[in-house]
Scaffold this motif. Structure first.
Motif, PDB file in Angstrom:
ATOM      1  N   THR A  26     -13.296 -63.194 -99.136  1.00  0.00           N
ATOM      2  CA  THR A  26     -14.675 -63.661 -99.299  1.00  0.00           C
ATOM      3  C   THR A  26     -14.867 -64.404-100.620  1.00  0.00           C
ATOM      4  O   THR A  26     -15.957 -64.889-100.899  1.00  0.00           O
ATOM      5  N   THR A  30     -10.439 -68.946-101.639  1.00  0.00           N
ATOM      6  CA  THR A  30      -9.818 -67.776-101.042  1.00  0.00           C
ATOM      7  C   THR A  30      -8.606 -67.348-101.857  1.00  0.00           C
ATOM      8  O   THR A  30      -7.796 -68.171-102.250  1.00  0.00           O
ATOM      9  N   THR A 105     -18.845 -72.267-101.149  1.00  0.00           N
ATOM     10  CA  THR A 105     -18.145 -71.238-100.388  1.00  0.00           C
ATOM     11  C   THR A 105     -17.973 -71.770 -98.969  1.00  0.00           C
ATOM     12  O   THR A 105     -17.618 -72.916 -98.789  1.00  0.00           O
ATOM     13  N   LYS A 109     -17.173 -67.367 -94.669  1.00  0.00           N
ATOM     14  CA  LYS A 109     -17.109 -66.320 -95.687  1.00  0.00           C
ATOM     15  C   LYS A 109     -18.467 -65.642 -95.842  1.00  0.00           C
ATOM     16  O   LYS A 109     -18.548 -64.418 -96.008  1.00  0.00           O
TER      17      LYS A 109
END
Length: 121
Positions: A26, A30, A105, A109
């Motif tokens: 997460t 990564t 992000t 995730k």
């Protein structure tokens, strides 16, 4: 009076739960994560979850590691991932958007973190 859509009374309550589910898959990027520094590379994803639960605004600031995201709720700054830094954060309170924060992000995730968070509360 209706109950909130989340079980957290305060951002501190959320912190206690979310810190248990941060992981390498997460973090952004990564794998840039360590169990000894669980908040590492989770600022954007955590800021989105904080806003989901408590509203407020997402802000950003530049750090030596890049852009850092955090929240302001009812005029109070909440940075649930500040512990990832070894030095003080130079907060400049630049307004951000959900889109810009999510771009740091990924939707996958974000969904994964929310699922894991729901499973521990």
């Amino acid at each position: 009076m209706s109950s909130p859509a989340h079980p957290f009374a305060t951002p501190l309550d959320l912190y206690r739960a979310i810190a248990r589910v941060w992981s390498a898959d997460t973090s952004s990027p990564t794998g840039a994560w360590s169990p000894s520094n669980p908040a590492q590379n989770h600022c954007s994803i955590t800021s989105l979850v904080v806003q989901d639960c408590f509203g407020g605004d997402i802000l950003s600031t530049k750090t030596s590691g890049g852009t850092h995201f955090y929240n302001v709720i009812h005029g109070v700054k909440w940075d649930l991932t500040a512990s990832q830094f070894a030095e003080p954060i130079p907060y400049d309170d630049t307004p951000s958007t959900r889109e810009a924060t999510l771009a740091d992000t990924s939707s996958e995730k974000y969904r994964l973190l929310k699922e894991r968070l729901a499973a521990v509360v």
